[in-house]
Design an enzyme around this catalytic site. Structure first.
Site, PDB file in Angstrom:
ATOM      1  N   LEU A 265       0.566  -1.049   0.241  1.00 57.32           N
ATOM      2  CA  LEU A 265      -0.159   0.218   0.013  1.00 57.32           C
ATOM      3  C   LEU A 265       0.486   1.611   0.608  1.00 57.32           C
ATOM      4  CD1 LEU A 265      -3.011   0.850  -0.247  1.00 57.32           C
ATOM      5  CD2 LEU A 265      -3.007   1.067   2.458  1.00 57.32           C
ATOM      6  N   ASP A 266       0.503   1.852  -0.684  1.00 54.16           N
ATOM      7  CA  ASP A 266       1.302   3.213  -1.163  1.00 54.16           C
ATOM      8  C   ASP A 266       1.657   4.559   0.367  1.00 54.16           C
ATOM      9  OD1 ASP A 266       2.323   2.561  -3.750  1.00 54.16           O
ATOM     10  OD2 ASP A 266       0.047   4.056  -5.040  1.00 54.16           O
TER      11      ASP A 266
END
EC number: 5.4.99.25
Length: 308
Positions: free
Chosen positions: A36-37
């Site tokens: 997840l960024d």
């Protein structure tokens, strides 16, 4: 220890989450099932100790998101990290037309990943090359978008809802309130709900949606509300990992189940290919215990991994 659903805060990487879990839980054997960024928040599924053997089966789970797509400004990172590289006036948008455009993004397709991504080509990480001023030739990848719903259009990210009902993920007066990155300006923003296959980049979707509308665009905010079987409403903060409800390995796997008899279980554990009509991947159980993950061709089962 089984599987834990963690709520990743803004600005941390998925690797940061893993490192914090290792310290909190006192083990080095921690893995996650999908990056997840840093500028996104939401569900990161952690597999701990013996459950790390499940990562290979869970990293292909579908994901669900709330996405704030800002139109009229493009960035090299495709998100709100910036800086703004392209800017354009956004023409008046019609909701019916927007929904038709969104329909064009449904189904299997090819998507070009962001230059600022962890994809590796020739031993080089794309983001490392990009931060050094270079650019890799990233081939398009096969992805699938299952659902893409327009929740609303707003004059800016700041004006868009941030509080949602955790049962339906619709805007609400009370519920879960999300922290989004500092906006790069006041740009018309689309609030979307997305259900996508593994490997789909919502930053790339924002870029491509803008292109379909004739303007640059970037992802102004992103929340992962579900990963496979795990909903954000059931996730715990990183401060509460030691108190997290854990999920048994069997319940963590989002595949059809085959209840075996003693003979079938024994043959699978011996690595044999017993006859069975199952097509596709499945979980085999015996008395509620995990026996194997298998692939079926409609005639026989092939063991992918067996548990003693």
């Amino acid at each position: 220890m089984p599987v834990i659903a963690a709520d990743k805060p803004l600005h941390l990487t998925s690797h940061d989450v893993v490192n914090r879990a290792r310290r909190a839980l006192g083990t080095k054997r921690v893995g996650h099932t999908g990056t997840l960024d840093p500028l996104a928040t939401g569900v990161v599924v952690l597999c701990v100790d013996d459950s790390t053997k499940l990562v290979q089966f869970m990293e292909h789970d579908t994901k669900e998101y709330l996405a704030w797509v800002s139109l009229g400004a493009g960035t090299p990172t495709l998100d709100a990290e910036g800086p703004i590289e392209q800017q354009a006036e956004v023409p008046p948008l019609d909701e019916d037309h927007l929904r038709e455009v969104l329909k064009g993004f449904l189904g299997p397709q090819q998507q070009i990943p962001p230059q600022y991504s962890a994809i590796q080509i020739g031993g080089q990480r794309a983001y490392a090359v990009a931060r050094a001023g270079g650019q890799l030739d990233l081939p398009a990848r096969d992805v699938e978008i299952h659902e893409l719903e327009l929740i609303g259009m707003f004059p800016s990210v700041q004006a868009a809802p941030r509080t949602f009902d955790p049962q339906s993920w619709t805007p609400a007066a009370a519920g879960l309130t999300f922290t989004l990155p500092e906006p790069l300006g006041e740009f018309p923003t689309l609030l979307l709900r997305a259900h996508v296959g593994s490997g789909t980049y919502l930053r790339s979707l924002a870029r491509d949606l803008g292109a379909a509308l004739g303007v640059p665009a970037h992802l102004g905010g992103l929340v992962r509300t579900r990963a496979g079987r795990y909903s954000l409403r059931d996730a715990v903060s990183l401060e509460n990992l030691t108190e997290a409800p854990t999920i048994p390995d069997l319940d963590a796997l989002d595949f059809p189940r085959i209840e075996a008899d003693e003979r079938l279980a024994r043959e699978l554990r011996q690595g044999k290919r017993p006859a069975h009509p199952q097509r596709g991947r499945a979980v085999v159980t015996l008395g509620g215990e995990l026996v194997a993950v298998v692939d079926g061709d409609g005639e026989h089962l092939k063991v992918v991994r067996a548990w003693a």
